[in-house]
Design a protein around this motif. Structure first.
Motif, PDB file in Angstrom:
ATOM      1  N   SER A  38       0.825  -1.200   0.000  1.00 50.18           N
ATOM      2  CA  SER A  38       0.000   0.000   0.000  1.00 50.18           C
ATOM      3  C   SER A  38       0.859   1.249   0.000  1.00 50.18           C
ATOM      4  CB  SER A  38      -0.900   0.009   1.237  1.00 50.18           C
ATOM      5  OG  SER A  38      -0.121   0.110   2.418  1.00 50.18           O
ATOM      6  N   SER A  39       0.258   2.338  -0.444  1.00 49.76           N
ATOM      7  CA  SER A  39       0.914   3.632  -0.382  1.00 49.76           C
ATOM      8  C   SER A  39       0.257   4.457   0.713  1.00 49.76           C
ATOM      9  CB  SER A  39       0.779   4.363  -1.727  1.00 49.76           C
ATOM     10  OG  SER A  39      -0.584   4.554  -2.040  1.00 49.76           O
ATOM     11  N   VAL A  54      -3.971   5.852   4.053  1.00 46.23           N
ATOM     12  CA  VAL A  54      -3.442   4.613   3.493  1.00 46.23           C
ATOM     13  C   VAL A  54      -4.418   4.149   2.417  1.00 46.23           C
ATOM     14  CG1 VAL A  54      -2.703   2.253   3.980  1.00 46.23           C
ATOM     15  CG2 VAL A  54      -2.395   4.040   5.706  1.00 46.23           C
ATOM     16  N   ARG A  55      -3.893   3.720   1.285  1.00 50.14           N
ATOM     17  CA  ARG A  55      -4.756   3.498   0.126  1.00 50.14           C
ATOM     18  C   ARG A  55      -4.699   2.061  -0.397  1.00 50.14           C
ATOM     19  NH1 ARG A  55      -6.901   6.808  -3.643  1.00 50.14           N
ATOM     20  NH2 ARG A  55      -5.754   8.616  -2.909  1.00 50.14           N
ATOM     21  N   TYR A  56      -5.886   1.539  -0.716  1.00 43.59           N
ATOM     22  CA  TYR A  56      -5.996   0.356  -1.574  1.00 43.59           C
ATOM     23  C   TYR A  56      -6.093   0.879  -3.000  1.00 43.59           C
ATOM     24  CZ  TYR A  56      -7.077  -2.895   2.293  1.00 43.59           C
ATOM     25  OH  TYR A  56      -7.041  -3.669   3.418  1.00 43.59           O
ATOM     26  N   VAL A 285     -11.314   2.007  12.275  1.00 47.17           N
ATOM     27  CA  VAL A 285     -10.865   2.142  10.889  1.00 47.17           C
ATOM     28  C   VAL A 285     -11.928   2.923  10.124  1.00 47.17           C
ATOM     29  CG1 VAL A 285     -10.237   0.934   8.771  1.00 47.17           C
ATOM     30  CG2 VAL A 285      -9.601  -0.031  10.993  1.00 47.17           C
ATOM     31  N   SER A 286     -11.593   4.149   9.747  1.00 45.86           N
ATOM     32  CA  SER A 286     -12.489   4.954   8.929  1.00 45.86           C
ATOM     33  C   SER A 286     -12.084   4.797   7.472  1.00 45.86           C
ATOM     34  CB  SER A 286     -12.408   6.421   9.342  1.00 45.86           C
ATOM     35  OG  SER A 286     -13.359   7.187   8.629  1.00 45.86           O
ATOM     36  N   VAL A 287     -13.090   4.739   6.586  1.00 45.38           N
ATOM     37  CA  VAL A 287     -12.834   4.423   5.183  1.00 45.38           C
ATOM     38  C   VAL A 287     -13.573   5.409   4.291  1.00 45.38           C
ATOM     39  CG1 VAL A 287     -12.907   2.638   3.416  1.00 45.38           C
ATOM     40  CG2 VAL A 287     -12.655   1.986   5.814  1.00 45.38           C
ATOM     41  N   VAL A 288     -12.906   5.865   3.235  1.00 44.80           N
ATOM     42  CA  VAL A 288     -13.551   6.662   2.195  1.00 44.80           C
ATOM     43  C   VAL A 288     -13.468   5.891   0.887  1.00 44.80           C
ATOM     44  CG1 VAL A 288     -13.020   8.834   3.352  1.00 44.80           C
ATOM     45  CG2 VAL A 288     -11.450   7.949   1.628  1.00 44.80           C
ATOM     46  N   VAL A 348     -10.229   3.599  -0.435  1.00 43.55           N
ATOM     47  CA  VAL A 348     -10.401   2.420  -1.277  1.00 43.55           C
ATOM     48  C   VAL A 348     -10.697   2.875  -2.694  1.00 43.55           C
ATOM     49  CG1 VAL A 348     -11.752   0.336  -1.683  1.00 43.55           C
ATOM     50  CG2 VAL A 348     -11.207   1.024   0.648  1.00 43.55           C
ATOM     51  N   GLY A 349      -9.697   2.766  -3.576  1.00 45.35           N
ATOM     52  CA  GLY A 349      -9.882   3.150  -4.960  1.00 45.35           C
ATOM     53  C   GLY A 349      -8.610   3.699  -5.571  1.00 45.35           C
TER      54      GLY A 349
END
Length: 368
Positions: A38-39, A54-56, A285-288, A348-349
């Motif tokens: 991940s980046s 942190v990105r998927y 864990v918060s996700v956008v 996520v994206g």
């Protein structure tokens, strides 16, 4: 290029034996805190100083594998297989990872095939059930998934009984969602969440409902109201909650004796309402996820243990960070507590250019 399932199926149909890699014949080690490869970016905004993103950064099939490893780092009794390119994406499956029948949602490639890495992930999980959701997955693909699961269970000394395949496809979003609801929740259902199947943001609303984690999600419409009505009658919840705009008469018709309530408004308003219902701890864990990528929103909702925030395609990284901090503050104030400031969140994206959060989806295919 990944090996496709057809070769594996031919080998299986010929009675050929195959050996799984040693890492899939033994219990898996704990998943890493962050996605492999991940980046991450450090962002400072008016509301947040030094919050890490942190990105998927992958397409749906690959992203589903990373999230599966994070959520189910040892094994899973059930695996759900979905084609993310299916026109009527089975939005109700967003609730599955946090349901009474938890398991990861694994996406096929857009052509409906499972790559070798996806089959290896099924082997790692050693499920007793493979559930095919929707109409976009063939019997050949489902059979290959079962064979990999069966071989892995045998290698690990699990129950030698055959792995079961189930098919959840009602032919419409409404009927399929009812099948999913009855499959992933079986008893003591307190709430059922309903979204308008015809709403332009139905997937985002269903994904938000799926983050609450204490009831199934139903897609409803006037023409196919009987599916939701029958499912609610069987589940017998105390509350039926409309997420987004749902016609009041339709809501009354399907709710039976359950009490009715709503989380109304736009996607952004619903996201704030949902955040206020949960806890926002420093470890949450918060996700956008991008509003124009329905499949990625479904995956992201299962990953979130803190606020889940669908973001506009042209949102910036700074706007995402501020949205996460605002959601944490809202959750804390609504619970009468001071929420701890988040130190990081997951996106996520695929990344956009410059400081844009996401790469816009291709208008024709919904991906890019």
């Amino acid at each position: 290029m990944q090996s496709r399932v057809s070769l594996k199926v031919r080998l299986l149909s010929m009675g050929a034996a195959f050996a799984l890699p040693i890492c899939f014949a033994t219990p898996a080690i704990a998943a890493p805190d962050f996605p492999a490869g991940s980046s991450s970016s450090l962002i400072s905004t008016a509301l947040a100083e030094d919050i890490q993103m942190v990105r998927y950064d992958a397409e749906p099939a690959e992203t589903s594998l990373g999230i599966s490893r994070r959520l189910f780092n040892e094994a899973a009794d059930t695996v759900y297989i979905v084609n993310p390119a299916e026109p009527d994406l089975p939005v109700a499956i967003a609730a599955a990872p946090k349901s009474q029948r938890p398991g990861p949602v694994l996406f096929t490639e857009e052509d409906g095939t499972l790559g070798e890495r996806a089959l290896e992930e099924i082997a790692r999980l050693r499920p007793a059930e493979v559930v095919v959701v929707g109409a976009g997955v063939s019997g050949e693909v489902a059979e290959a998934a079962r064979e990999f699961a069966s071989a892995s269970r045998a290698n690990a000394g699990s129950d030698p009984a055959g792995v079961e395949i189930q098919w959840w496809n009602g032919g419409s979003m409404e009927e399929t969602s009812a099948t999913i609801a009855l499959g992933i929740y079986r008893e003591d259902v307190r709430r059922v969440y309903v979204v308008d199947a015809q709403h332009k943001d139905a997937t985002a609303l269903a994904a938000l409902a799926g983050t609450i984690g204490n009831g199934p999600v139903l897609a409803v419409s006037k023409d196919r109201s009987s599916f939701a009505k029958d499912a609610i009658a069987q589940l017998d919840p105390r509350f039926v909650v409309a997420v987004g705009k749902v016609d009041p008469k339709l809501l009354s018709d399907i709710s039976g004796g359950a009490r009715k309530s709503s989380l109304a408004g736009s996607v952004a308003a619903v996201a704030k309402n949902v955040a206020s219902l949960g806890e926002a701890k420093e470890t949450s864990v918060s996700v956008v996820a991008p509003l124009d990528r329905p499949a990625l929103m479904m995956l992201a909702s299962g990953l979130a243990t803190g606020p889940f925030i669908p973001m506009a395609p042209k949102a910036t990284q700074a706007q995402a960070a501020d949205a996460v901090v605002s959601a944490y503050r809202l959750a804390g104030s609504s619970n009468g507590e001071k929420a701890s400031a988040p130190k990081r969140f997951l996106a996520v994206g695929p990344a956009g250019s410059a400081d844009f959060l996401f790469k816009p989806a291709d208008r024709k295919s919904g991906r890019k």
